[in-house]
Design a protein around this motif. Sequence first.
Motif, PDB file in Angstrom:
ATOM      1  N   VAL A 180      29.362  20.412  -8.119  1.00 56.65           N
ATOM      2  CA  VAL A 180      28.242  21.356  -8.152  1.00 56.65           C
ATOM      3  C   VAL A 180      27.136  20.891  -7.215  1.00 56.65           C
ATOM      4  N   ASP A 181      26.730  21.780  -6.336  1.00 52.10           N
ATOM      5  CA  ASP A 181      25.656  21.507  -5.384  1.00 52.10           C
ATOM      6  C   ASP A 181      24.323  21.861  -6.053  1.00 52.10           C
ATOM      7  N   LEU A 182      23.537  20.845  -6.343  1.00 55.64           N
ATOM      8  CA  LEU A 182      22.283  21.048  -7.075  1.00 55.64           C
ATOM      9  C   LEU A 182      21.223  21.787  -6.267  1.00 55.64           C
ATOM     10  N   SER A 183      21.479  21.998  -4.992  1.00 56.39           N
ATOM     11  CA  SER A 183      20.495  22.677  -4.152  1.00 56.39           C
ATOM     12  C   SER A 183      20.779  24.167  -4.006  1.00 56.39           C
ATOM     13  N   ARG A 184      21.884  24.660  -4.618  1.00 56.87           N
ATOM     14  CA  ARG A 184      22.286  26.061  -4.466  1.00 56.87           C
ATOM     15  C   ARG A 184      22.231  26.788  -5.813  1.00 56.87           C
ATOM     16  N   GLY A 185      22.573  28.078  -5.782  1.00 57.60           N
ATOM     17  CA  GLY A 185      22.641  28.878  -6.998  1.00 57.60           C
ATOM     18  C   GLY A 185      24.049  28.859  -7.573  1.00 57.60           C
ATOM     19  N   THR A 186      24.185  28.367  -8.806  1.00 54.52           N
ATOM     20  CA  THR A 186      25.503  28.214  -9.428  1.00 54.52           C
ATOM     21  C   THR A 186      25.497  28.848 -10.810  1.00 54.52           C
ATOM     22  N   LEU A 187      26.594  29.519 -11.149  1.00 57.46           N
ATOM     23  CA  LEU A 187      26.796  30.092 -12.482  1.00 57.46           C
ATOM     24  C   LEU A 187      28.041  29.471 -13.088  1.00 57.46           C
ATOM     25  N   VAL A 188      27.878  28.766 -14.215  1.00 54.47           N
ATOM     26  CA  VAL A 188      29.004  28.142 -14.906  1.00 54.47           C
ATOM     27  C   VAL A 188      29.245  28.913 -16.197  1.00 54.47           C
ATOM     28  N   LEU A 189      30.448  29.457 -16.345  1.00 55.76           N
ATOM     29  CA  LEU A 189      30.780  30.314 -17.484  1.00 55.76           C
ATOM     30  C   LEU A 189      31.700  29.594 -18.457  1.00 55.76           C
ATOM     31  N   PHE A 190      31.267  29.546 -19.716  1.00 50.79           N
ATOM     32  CA  PHE A 190      32.023  28.889 -20.782  1.00 50.79           C
ATOM     33  C   PHE A 190      32.604  29.940 -21.730  1.00 50.79           C
ATOM     34  N   SER A 191      33.695  29.585 -22.394  1.00 46.82           N
ATOM     35  CA  SER A 191      34.309  30.478 -23.382  1.00 46.82           C
ATOM     36  C   SER A 191      33.841  30.178 -24.792  1.00 46.82           C
TER      37      SER A 191
ATOM     38  N   LEU B 137      17.103  29.987 -24.111  1.00 43.33           N
ATOM     39  CA  LEU B 137      16.080  30.876 -23.581  1.00 43.33           C
ATOM     40  C   LEU B 137      16.625  32.298 -23.626  1.00 43.33           C
ATOM     41  N   PRO B 138      15.771  33.323 -23.713  1.00 41.43           N
ATOM     42  CA  PRO B 138      16.273  34.703 -23.631  1.00 41.43           C
ATOM     43  C   PRO B 138      16.973  34.939 -22.297  1.00 41.43           C
ATOM     44  N   LYS B 139      17.940  35.821 -22.315  1.00 39.78           N
ATOM     45  CA  LYS B 139      18.744  36.104 -21.123  1.00 39.78           C
ATOM     46  C   LYS B 139      17.873  36.526 -19.940  1.00 39.78           C
ATOM     47  N   ALA B 140      16.948  37.459 -20.192  1.00 42.93           N
ATOM     48  CA  ALA B 140      16.092  37.949 -19.109  1.00 42.93           C
ATOM     49  C   ALA B 140      15.233  36.833 -18.522  1.00 42.93           C
ATOM     50  N   GLU B 141      14.778  35.916 -19.375  1.00 41.94           N
ATOM     51  CA  GLU B 141      13.947  34.801 -18.901  1.00 41.94           C
ATOM     52  C   GLU B 141      14.768  33.834 -18.062  1.00 41.94           C
ATOM     53  N   ILE B 142      16.033  33.610 -18.450  1.00 39.79           N
ATOM     54  CA  ILE B 142      16.913  32.747 -17.656  1.00 39.79           C
ATOM     55  C   ILE B 142      17.080  33.318 -16.254  1.00 39.79           C
ATOM     56  N   VAL B 143      17.358  34.628 -16.177  1.00 40.49           N
ATOM     57  CA  VAL B 143      17.546  35.270 -14.872  1.00 40.49           C
ATOM     58  C   VAL B 143      16.263  35.188 -14.051  1.00 40.49           C
ATOM     59  N   ARG B 144      15.104  35.428 -14.688  1.00 39.50           N
ATOM     60  CA  ARG B 144      13.831  35.384 -13.957  1.00 39.50           C
ATOM     61  C   ARG B 144      13.564  33.995 -13.381  1.00 39.50           C
ATOM     62  N   ARG B 145      13.737  32.964 -14.216  1.00 40.72           N
ATOM     63  CA  ARG B 145      13.487  31.593 -13.750  1.00 40.72           C
ATOM     64  C   ARG B 145      14.471  31.191 -12.658  1.00 40.72           C
ATOM     65  N   HIS B 146      15.723  31.603 -12.842  1.00 40.64           N
ATOM     66  CA  HIS B 146      16.754  31.266 -11.855  1.00 40.64           C
ATOM     67  C   HIS B 146      16.392  31.864 -10.490  1.00 40.64           C
ATOM     68  N   LYS B 147      16.029  33.133 -10.470  1.00 37.46           N
ATOM     69  CA  LYS B 147      15.681  33.786  -9.204  1.00 37.46           C
ATOM     70  C   LYS B 147      14.442  33.142  -8.584  1.00 37.46           C
ATOM     71  N   GLU B 148      13.484  32.808  -9.425  1.00 34.25           N
ATOM     72  CA  GLU B 148      12.252  32.191  -8.931  1.00 34.25           C
ATOM     73  C   GLU B 148      12.548  30.855  -8.251  1.00 34.25           C
ATOM     74  N   ARG B 149      13.419  30.058  -8.848  1.00 31.68           N
ATOM     75  CA  ARG B 149      13.770  28.764  -8.254  1.00 31.68           C
ATOM     76  C   ARG B 149      14.462  28.949  -6.905  1.00 31.68           C
ATOM     77  N   ILE B 150      15.411  29.894  -6.865  1.00 29.26           N
ATOM     78  CA  ILE B 150      16.133  30.122  -5.608  1.00 29.26           C
ATOM     79  C   ILE B 150      15.183  30.664  -4.542  1.00 29.26           C
ATOM     80  N   ASP B 151      14.293  31.579  -4.929  1.00 28.22           N
ATOM     81  CA  ASP B 151      13.320  32.136  -3.974  1.00 28.22           C
ATOM     82  C   ASP B 151      12.409  31.051  -3.414  1.00 28.22           C
ATOM     83  N   ASN B 152      12.163  30.008  -4.216  1.00 27.90           N
ATOM     84  CA  ASN B 152      11.305  28.896  -3.773  1.00 27.90           C
ATOM     85  C   ASN B 152      12.075  27.853  -2.971  1.00 27.90           C
ATOM     86  N   GLY B 153      13.369  28.114  -2.744  1.00 30.12           N
ATOM     87  CA  GLY B 153      14.175  27.182  -1.960  1.00 30.12           C
ATOM     88  C   GLY B 153      14.767  26.045  -2.766  1.00 30.12           C
TER      89      GLY B 153
END
Length: 697
Positions: A533-544, A570-586
């Motif tokens: 996993v590249d800690l500098s990129r956007g990654t989605l890990v899906l568990f069963s 965290l709520p789903k919407a908050e996870i997505v918001r924080r994730h996008k914010e981090r990626i947008d910030n590089g």
Amino acid sequence: MLSSETKERIQSLYRECIKALDLKPRLGQRVMIAEIAKSLAAVHEDDKGQRDNDAGIAVVEAGTGTGKTLAYLLAALPIAIEKEKKLLVSTATVALQEQILDKDLPNLQNTISMPFKFALAKGRGRYLCLLKLDKSLQQLSGLLSTVDLFEQTPEEQDRELYEKLLQQYGSGQWDGDRDRLHEEMADKQWSHLTATHRECSNRRCPHFNNCAFYKARSAMEDADVIVANHDLVLADISLGGGAVLPAPEKTIYVFDEGHHLADKALNHFRLEVGVRGQRQWLQQLEKGIEQFVADAGIPVSMMHALTEAPQNIREILQSLALVWPLLQDMLGEQERLRFEQGLMPENLRQLLINIKEPLQPLLLCLEKLNDLLQKSLDPKEDGEFRRDVAENWQTPMGVMLARAEQLSETIGLLCAQEAEGDLPVARWLAKIPFGDGWDIRLSASPIAVAGQLRRDLWWRCYGAVVTSATLTALNSFNKLSWESGLPDWANYQRVTSPFNYPELGEIQPVALGSDPKSPQFQVDVEDWLREQVDLSRGTLVLFSSRAQLEATRDTFLQNWYDQLLCQGFLPKAEIVRRHKERIDNGDGSIIFGLASFAEGIDLPGEYVTHVVIVKIPFAVPDDPIQAAISEWLESRGRNPFMELTLPAASIRLVQACGRLIRTESDRGRISILDKRLLSQRYGKLLLDSLPPFRRIF
């Protein structure tokens, strides 16, 4: 047959959209429009304007990027308007419903030369009941004596909230829709403000002309397009159709996210009762009837029924008292017990049958009492009760009638005996929380709903479109057709995605040292994630499984603290918001998610460049309905793994892989950490059903 005028109309509207919205014409989109229009145009009408031939149903699997929403709207809407039918678009998720309402329909409305109106349809429980709000405020002010069979009077601390809502509704700042409230509201608070079907007195209500629910229904009647969800459509159909939504015969349905329809229907037709819960409301009812008689007297027409009701209640309570220790003995230390072949032990079945005899007259008594109370609310009718009595008692007695109806229906399904050759009913027991302790719930569910959907939906509707990016399983429509009852004559089509998958992404089946059944698997997964996993990129890990997600989180939380976001914390919407914010910030960001992150999440571009699927998403083996279906298939000499488990896993795997490429410019990699894709024969079937990414071994 599609008339030349209709064909030209649809083509003209498509050209308008392409130009105005600056879209690229897509072959798959054009094919989808043509197939839907062809199917709907093949409908033959009888003299009542209803479909009377085997036509009008299109089943279209449209790959990601097809633009399926625009396709089905442009194909179906002109025909619906021409034939004077309603176009009802139904979704499985709130996210898609909001996208259609807030984006797709307004864009289309502002773009095409054909005017149309649209409206949102919701169940009654999402709307304010002015009568109940008024009563709650009167009770809090001491102006109204309380008839509370559930001991849930409004809380004094909520008075200010209720007064504020009344002011907002009265001034037009709020339309009475719970989902449009400006603040969160607890279910308990809202329960005092909304009415069920049995509590509502309809046109007899003094607030009928200002009712939020009926205002919404009025807007719906004027609309050409109605947006709803699968649950509401199924609820309406189970009430006979046309109870809340337009009648099926006057409707062209579009089931977007159509792969969820059968599962939603299974949940809808499942019936269940908790023993302690039933005893509680029956005891409340007995006290309530005594209180009612003291308050209102007994009309001559109900002398026998109301006199006998307390004895009927006591007989039911006696039977439930005998059921409780028997269920305790059956469950023992287990949390759940499924009855093989759906066959309950005869001693339990007989005890439940004993409930039916006193329950039937009690049900008839409550039905008649509810009817008389309703009539007594109407100044145009000669009611048998004073109006103040009717106003005070109609709502609680309506609730009790609904409870009795539910108990009667559930007991009926629990005690039913299927004929030889019929599909069995799944029946099981389970411990559930109840108050400060626990209850035992008896559940019954059909194992398939194909018959109900075929009879009440597909054979009755004017037309229908079923669509999704994942309707096939292992490259076949067989699973969908069997589960949802879609007819063989429906127009089944697969429209491929416009994405050039081999150039856009790669898929990597990973052969770890162990498979998911091994205790070593967790360690191998963590080692692989640590290295790959590249800690500098956007990654989605899906568990069963949630347990595995949490175990992996515990391992990485300290070292990946600034990058890691986990479902359940965290709520789903908050996870997505924080994730996008981090990626947008590089910065990099990693989401650990479960099944709900494998579908319906849109993270295009740099938001996700690596999707990791920890293992093949096979269904949880202890689901009682799935276990009952497997048992039935085995009894017929069939293979439940190949017919049920594997196709379902295939759909989930395709959905998970669909998180990677969301636009034509996306790039990335999918890694599946399950060596069974390479070591088991079924692995090739699963891989061949995935989008044609470039494979890396």
